[in-house]
Design a protein around this motif. Structure first.
Motif, PDB file in Angstrom:
ATOM      1  N   GLY A   1       6.212  47.997  13.805  1.00  0.00           N
ATOM      2  CA  GLY A   1       5.888  49.302  13.240  1.00  0.00           C
ATOM      3  C   GLY A   1       4.515  49.822  13.591  1.00  0.00           C
ATOM      4  O   GLY A   1       4.066  50.825  13.014  1.00  0.00           O
TER       5      GLY A   1
ATOM      6  N   TYR B   1      -1.471  48.953  11.106  1.00  0.00           N
ATOM      7  CA  TYR B   1      -1.677  49.647   9.844  1.00  0.00           C
ATOM      8  C   TYR B   1      -3.176  49.855   9.668  1.00  0.00           C
ATOM      9  O   TYR B   1      -3.949  48.893   9.661  1.00  0.00           O
ATOM     10  CB  TYR B   1      -1.109  48.835   8.673  1.00  0.00           C
ATOM     11  CG  TYR B   1      -1.201  49.559   7.354  1.00  0.00           C
ATOM     12  CD1 TYR B   1      -0.489  50.731   7.138  1.00  0.00           C
ATOM     13  CD2 TYR B   1      -2.014  49.090   6.326  1.00  0.00           C
ATOM     14  CE1 TYR B   1      -0.574  51.417   5.938  1.00  0.00           C
ATOM     15  CE2 TYR B   1      -2.101  49.756   5.120  1.00  0.00           C
ATOM     16  CZ  TYR B   1      -1.375  50.920   4.932  1.00  0.00           C
ATOM     17  OH  TYR B   1      -1.466  51.598   3.740  1.00  0.00           O
TER      18      TYR B   1
ATOM     19  N   ASP C   1       1.900  47.308  10.360  1.00  0.00           N
ATOM     20  CA  ASP C   1       2.497  48.264   9.427  1.00  0.00           C
ATOM     21  C   ASP C   1       3.953  47.894   9.162  1.00  0.00           C
ATOM     22  O   ASP C   1       4.883  48.601   9.560  1.00  0.00           O
ATOM     23  CB  ASP C   1       2.402  49.684   9.988  1.00  0.00           C
ATOM     24  CG  ASP C   1       2.809  50.737   8.967  1.00  0.00           C
ATOM     25  OD1 ASP C   1       3.008  50.384   7.791  1.00  0.00           O
ATOM     26  OD2 ASP C   1       2.932  51.916   9.346  1.00  0.00           O
ATOM     27  N   SER C   2       4.150  46.787   8.481  1.00  0.00           N
ATOM     28  CA  SER C   2       5.494  46.306   8.191  1.00  0.00           C
ATOM     29  C   SER C   2       5.561  45.812   6.753  1.00  0.00           C
ATOM     30  O   SER C   2       4.647  45.127   6.283  1.00  0.00           O
ATOM     31  CB  SER C   2       5.874  45.167   9.138  1.00  0.00           C
ATOM     32  OG  SER C   2       7.086  44.566   8.729  1.00  0.00           O
TER      33      SER C   2
ATOM     34  N   ALA D   1       0.028  50.931   1.421  1.00  0.00           N
ATOM     35  CA  ALA D   1       1.450  51.274   1.322  1.00  0.00           C
ATOM     36  C   ALA D   1       2.253  50.053   0.915  1.00  0.00           C
ATOM     37  O   ALA D   1       1.933  48.916   1.278  1.00  0.00           O
ATOM     38  CB  ALA D   1       1.949  51.820   2.655  1.00  0.00           C
TER      39      ALA D   1
ATOM     40  N   ASP E   1       9.125  50.162   2.367  1.00  0.00           N
ATOM     41  CA  ASP E   1       9.500  50.868   3.590  1.00  0.00           C
ATOM     42  C   ASP E   1       8.711  52.149   3.771  1.00  0.00           C
ATOM     43  O   ASP E   1       8.300  52.796   2.807  1.00  0.00           O
ATOM     44  CB  ASP E   1      10.991  51.223   3.558  1.00  0.00           C
ATOM     45  CG  ASP E   1      11.877  49.985   3.528  1.00  0.00           C
ATOM     46  OD1 ASP E   1      11.568  49.038   4.256  1.00  0.00           O
ATOM     47  OD2 ASP E   1      12.866  49.989   2.772  1.00  0.00           O
ATOM     48  N   ASN E   2       8.550  52.527   5.035  1.00  0.00           N
ATOM     49  CA  ASN E   2       8.025  53.850   5.358  1.00  0.00           C
ATOM     50  C   ASN E   2       9.116  54.868   5.023  1.00  0.00           C
ATOM     51  O   ASN E   2      10.239  54.752   5.511  1.00  0.00           O
ATOM     52  CB  ASN E   2       7.690  53.909   6.854  1.00  0.00           C
ATOM     53  CG  ASN E   2       7.041  55.205   7.256  1.00  0.00           C
ATOM     54  OD1 ASN E   2       7.355  56.264   6.718  1.00  0.00           O
ATOM     55  ND2 ASN E   2       6.152  55.133   8.230  1.00  0.00           N
TER      56      ASN E   2
ATOM     57  N   ASP F   1      11.697  56.084   7.434  1.00  0.00           N
ATOM     58  CA  ASP F   1      12.779  55.196   7.851  1.00  0.00           C
ATOM     59  C   ASP F   1      13.813  55.018   6.751  1.00  0.00           C
ATOM     60  O   ASP F   1      14.704  54.177   6.858  1.00  0.00           O
ATOM     61  CB  ASP F   1      12.219  53.823   8.238  1.00  0.00           C
ATOM     62  CG  ASP F   1      11.280  53.912   9.429  1.00  0.00           C
ATOM     63  OD1 ASP F   1      11.526  54.756  10.307  1.00  0.00           O
ATOM     64  OD2 ASP F   1      10.297  53.154   9.470  1.00  0.00           O
TER      65      ASP F   1
ATOM     66  N   PRO G   1       5.465  57.928   0.067  1.00  0.00           N
ATOM     67  CA  PRO G   1       5.495  56.466   0.172  1.00  0.00           C
ATOM     68  C   PRO G   1       5.035  55.816  -1.122  1.00  0.00           C
ATOM     69  O   PRO G   1       4.200  56.363  -1.852  1.00  0.00           O
ATOM     70  CB  PRO G   1       4.519  56.183   1.324  1.00  0.00           C
ATOM     71  CG  PRO G   1       3.591  57.361   1.330  1.00  0.00           C
ATOM     72  CD  PRO G   1       4.425  58.538   0.918  1.00  0.00           C
TER      73      PRO G   1
ATOM     74  N   ARG H   1       2.956  52.843  -3.041  1.00  0.00           N
ATOM     75  CA  ARG H   1       1.705  52.168  -2.710  1.00  0.00           C
ATOM     76  C   ARG H   1       1.320  51.211  -3.830  1.00  0.00           C
ATOM     77  O   ARG H   1       1.852  51.272  -4.941  1.00  0.00           O
ATOM     78  CB  ARG H   1       0.592  53.195  -2.487  1.00  0.00           C
ATOM     79  CG  ARG H   1       0.298  54.077  -3.677  1.00  0.00           C
ATOM     80  CD  ARG H   1      -0.680  55.195  -3.339  1.00  0.00           C
ATOM     81  NE  ARG H   1      -0.930  56.081  -4.470  1.00  0.00           N
ATOM     82  CZ  ARG H   1      -1.857  55.856  -5.404  1.00  0.00           C
ATOM     83  NH1 ARG H   1      -2.638  54.776  -5.331  1.00  0.00           N
ATOM     84  NH2 ARG H   1      -2.022  56.696  -6.396  1.00  0.00           N
TER      85      ARG H   1
END
Length: 505
Positions: A85, A88, A121-122, A301, A304-305, A308, A451, A453
């Protein structure tokens, strides 16, 4: 039901076979891997073909590189980061990871080694190291850890893999095993014995890798203590990992690795690192730097984003695909990069939602048959309208599972919805409710999706686990998630003035 990859499709014994495209229009082969996960029940943090959360996986890469070879290493790094991803960007967390790494390296037997940390970023809980000194940590792992000593324990373990040259040793063993098998099969013209030796080498390599993990655990705890951190941080993090795995599986209990997995069982590792920490001293001798850690991850975050796809309440929305559906009662779902997977706590029912490719003018019945190579029950194909969209549904019965399938066309896209029930029970009623909840969503609704967080709050004198849990924005089991995220046991009392993690929008 057992599935094995054969030439890009999945072959099943007495059950489903198929190749799929993912929910995000990913290739056919990726979809097969996720269908395999669906049917075998191995639903965990997804990292390609890895079906179990792996905190310390170390790919067998090439040794450290210099000069002209650095171009290839940088290209490999870029591909790896993209597969997770991308990077981040969270300067406070990256600075903490870098500071902790520098402190740990100075406490190793190779203080001259150079390391670079990349934050991925996962949402999966993962960390790994390459032999060239690159360390990788996901934001999902940062969200799970509760203090600096825990994240230091993960990094110390990864550094141990590098200093012990584990990846290189594992690669050499694998190549040696392959060579012996080929010589016996090809040169000595004994393919049966060659195949037997190849199977034996898989067990040997798995056992070798497991021994490496335990060795890295032991060295990591010693490094942790030498650097001045709480040596018991390793055990605390592994317990959190075990609980998180159980929570994802719907059991609430710790998850265990398969005996052929690269990583030993979590409980085995907890026992080892706790014993190693006790040999060093009593709890509390080292620092945990909880406040510093929480300050560094406050606001990152979580999950999931939204681009997606994301679960909000009991609804799954995917802005990119422009669709939404209701999560069936009793199911916990996971949104992977290629499909949406779901399971009930006892594992007797499963579901899959993905997007499939189809040729221009291809009918939905043909799409369903083309992406499901096992037999569809005669007379079960039914043309329907679902949410105002054309659809075809069918029934398929395997040896151990019964499947309901649907192919639905929304605009130019074709989606597939599959629900499986263990045994001969037909899940038709639940399947119909689920498919009929599918609908297109407009731009206004998807743009409003924010998102999740991590928010760190200071507990007040009157705060309890329940009062803070009620502030969480999660799809299910908020109380259990709060306890796992904060390393608390059931019945624990909060400490006034101490920071705790919440999941908020």
């Amino acid at each position: 039901m057992t599935l094995a990859m054969m030439g890009g499709t999945a072959r099943a014994s007495g059950g489903a076979r198929g190749s799929t495209a993912g929910a995000g229009s990913v290739g056919l082969r990726a979809g097969v891997l996720f269908l395999t996960a669906l049917l075998t029940g191995c639903i965990g943090d997804q990292t390609g073909a890895t079906l179990q959360p792996a905190v310390v996986a170390v790919p067998a890469e090439a040794p450290r590189v210099i000069g002209r070879d650095r171009t290839n290493a940088d290209a490999d790094h870029a591909k790896l980061v993209a597969s997770f991803g991308g990077e981040y960007r969270w300067p406070a967390a990256l600075k903490l990871l870098t500071d902790v790494t520098d402190r740990l390296v100075r406490a190793t037997d190779r203080p001259e080694e150079a390391y670079a940390v990349t934050l991925l970023d996962s949402p999966v809980i993962n960390a790994f190291a390459l032999p060239n000194g690159r360390l990788y940590v996901t934001r999902g792992l940062l969200a799970l850890a509760s203090d600096t000593s825990e994240i230091a324990a993960v990094l110390a373990h990864e550094i141990a893999h590098v200093t012990l040259r584990h990846a290189t040793a594992r690669t050499e063993l694998a190549l040696r095993s392959q060579l012996v098998s080929r010589v016996v099969a090809d040169v000595l013209n004994d393919p049966v014995t060659g195949a037997q030796l190849q199977n034996q080498s898989k067990f040997t390599l798995a056992r070798f890798s497991r021994d490496q993990e335990l060795e890295a655990d032991g060295i990591g705890v010693k490094t942790l203590a030498r650097a001045g951190y709480d040596a018991f941080g390793a055990g605390r993090f592994l317990r959190a990992l075990s609980r998180s795995t159980g929570l994802k599986a719907g059991t609430g209990q710790g998850g265990e690795a398969d005996m052929l997995a690269t990583h030993p069982g979590t409980q085995e590792r907890i026992t080892l690192v706790t014993r190693a920490a006790r040999l060093i001293g009593a709890p509390g001798l080292g620092v945990d730097e909880r406040a510093r850690y929480l300050a560094a991850i406050d606001g990152i975050a979580y999950g999931d984003n939204p681009g997606d796809g994301a679960v909000r309440g009991h609804r799954f929305l995917h802005p990119g695909l422009g669709i939404a559906f209701e999560v069936p009662d009793g199911f916990t779902i996971e949104n992977t990069r290629s499909a949406v997977l779901g399971t009930t706590p006892e594992g007797s029912r499963r579901l899959l939602f993905d997007q499939v490719e189809n040729a221009a003018g291809q009918g939905l019945d043909a799409v369903l048959k083309a992406t499901w190579n096992d037999a569809l029950e005669a007379g079960s194909l039914e043309s329907r309208t679902i949410g105002g969209h054309p659809a075809v549904t069918a029934l398929s019965r395997g040896k151990d599972w019964t499947f309901r399938l649907a192919a639905i066309r929304v605009g130019d896209a074709t989606f597939r919805m599959i629900m499986a029930a263990k045994g001969a029970t037909d899940p038709e009623a639940a399947f119909r409710r689920w498919t009929e909840s599918l609908q297109a969503v407009g731009a206004a609704e998807t743009q409003a999706l924010r998102p999740l967080r991590i928010q760190v709050v200071q507990a007040g004198a009157a705060d309890t686990v329940d009062s803070l849990t009620h502030r969480m924005v999660v799809p299910d089991r908020a109380g259990e998630r709060f306890l796992v995220l904060n390393g608390l046991e059931r019945g624990a009392a909060l400490r006034s003035g101490q920071g705790y993690k919440l999941i908020v929008e």
